[in-house]
Design an enzyme around this catalytic site. Structure first.
Site, mmCIF file in Angstrom:
data_model
loop_
_atom_site.group_PDB
_atom_site.id
_atom_site.type_symbol
_atom_site.label_atom_id
_atom_site.label_comp_id
_atom_site.label_asym_id
_atom_site.label_seq_id
_atom_site.Cartn_x
_atom_site.Cartn_y
_atom_site.Cartn_z
ATOM 1 N N GLY A 60 -42.799 13.381 17.616
ATOM 2 C CA GLY A 60 -41.954 12.264 17.210
ATOM 3 C C GLY A 60 -40.710 12.633 16.426
ATOM 4 C CG ASN B 259 -36.321 11.119 29.513
ATOM 5 O OD1 ASN B 259 -37.175 11.118 28.638
ATOM 6 N ND2 ASN B 259 -36.125 12.144 30.310
ATOM 7 C CG HIS C 179 -34.617 17.018 30.518
ATOM 8 N ND1 HIS C 179 -35.962 17.084 30.823
ATOM 9 C CD2 HIS C 179 -34.062 18.169 30.935
ATOM 10 C CE1 HIS C 179 -36.201 18.248 31.424
ATOM 11 N NE2 HIS C 179 -35.073 18.921 31.501
ATOM 12 C CG ASP D 115 -33.301 7.249 39.106
ATOM 13 O OD1 ASP D 115 -32.223 7.515 39.663
ATOM 14 O OD2 ASP D 115 -34.174 8.108 38.862
ATOM 15 C CG ASP E 132 -36.101 15.059 34.214
ATOM 16 O OD1 ASP E 132 -36.759 16.102 34.338
ATOM 17 O OD2 ASP E 132 -36.398 14.150 33.421
HETATM 18 C C1 GRF Z 1 -38.572 17.249 22.861
HETATM 19 O O1 GRF Z 1 -38.481 18.621 23.089
HETATM 20 C C2 GRF Z 1 -37.787 16.513 23.891
HETATM 21 O O2 GRF Z 1 -36.672 17.215 24.345
HETATM 22 C C3 GRF Z 1 -38.738 16.380 25.008
HETATM 23 O O3 GRF Z 1 -40.019 16.243 24.428
HETATM 24 C C4 GRF Z 1 -39.979 16.742 23.121
HETATM 25 C C5 GRF Z 1 -40.303 15.599 22.192
HETATM 26 O O4 GRF Z 1 -40.359 16.045 20.943
HETATM 27 N N1 GRF Z 1 -38.395 15.235 25.801
HETATM 28 P P1 GRF Z 1 -40.656 14.975 19.781
HETATM 29 O O5 GRF Z 1 -41.982 14.312 20.084
HETATM 30 O O6 GRF Z 1 -39.517 13.986 19.782
HETATM 31 O O7 GRF Z 1 -40.688 15.794 18.543
#
Ligand code: GRF
Length: 203
Positions: A12, A108, A110, A147, A151
């Site tokens: 989180g 999202n 990524h 979508d 990704d």
């Molecule tokens: C992060 O590395 C993010 O890029 C990916 O999942 C991880 C989430 O980390 N989507 P967190 O739970 O927000 O610390």
């Protein structure tokens, strides 16, 4: 004020960056009102509870079928009357029905510069392992709309991060989070919320 729901699976830290941005006033047109995880032990749920935000776990393993899980997930999302859904490390594929119903309102984060190092099997630390294996000198993070693809939705924001010669997947992941993810996601939410507020003012 835009009602935001954040879907999480892990620590989180991206959720925390959003909450911190609300507190600092960087996010002023949106508010996280709900956090949902597929993982009961996700520390992100603890962060939500500490911030007094409604939160729950809806895990696929609690349901007989995938369809039952999808129905429960969609019902929870509908109940919260969300304007924007943010996937912050959420590792479960969303049902197409949810993507159709919230098209253009699900984003999202990524941990790479899409289209590099994304798609099937590219999540968490694996993304950074792939980047180091390929020997890229620059990586980063991407915020995109979700979508039906993996990704593949329209890119909203990206930020580049230098890869250092002595990086391990862990040190690279940390730098990408600190320098890119935790900056981009709050900004993408505020940009989205401000645009929605401006549309409302014009209406
Ligand atoms: C992060 O590395 C993010 O890029 C990916 O999942 C991880 C989430 O980390 N989507 P967190 O739970 O927000 O610390």
């Amino acid at each position: 004020m835009l009602r935001v729901g954040v879907l999480v699976s892990g620590g989180g830290t991206n959720l925390q960056a959003i909450l911190d941005a609300e507190k600092s006033g960087m996010i002023r047109n949106a508010k996280v009102v709900y956090v949902l995880s597929n993982n009961a032990s996700a520390y992100a749920l603890t962060r939500a509870a500490s911030a007094g935000i409604a939160n729950e776990c809806i895990s696929p393993s609690s349901f007989e079928t995938r369809e039952d899980f999808h129905r429960a997930l969609l019902a929870a999302i509908e109940r919260e009357q969300l304007d924007l859904i943010v996937l912050a490390g959420y590792l479960v594929k969303l049902p197409d029905e949810m993507i159709q119903r919230y098209r253009g309102r699900i984003m999202n984060i990524h941990p790479s510069l899409i289209p590099s190092f994304c798609g099937k099997g590219a999540y968490g630390l694996k993304v950074h392992e792939q980047a180091l294996r390929r020997g890229v000198k620059v990586t980063g993070a991407t915020v995109h709309l979700v979508d039906e693809g993996l990704d593949e939705g329209p890119i909203l924001l990206q930020k580049a991060v230098e890869v250092k010669p002595d990086d391990t997947p862990e040190t690279l992941q940390r730098r990408v989070m600190e320098e890119a993810e935790w900056v981009l996601l709050p900004r993408a939410i505020e940009d989205f919320a401000r645009a929605a507020a401006e549309r409302e003012d014009k209406a």
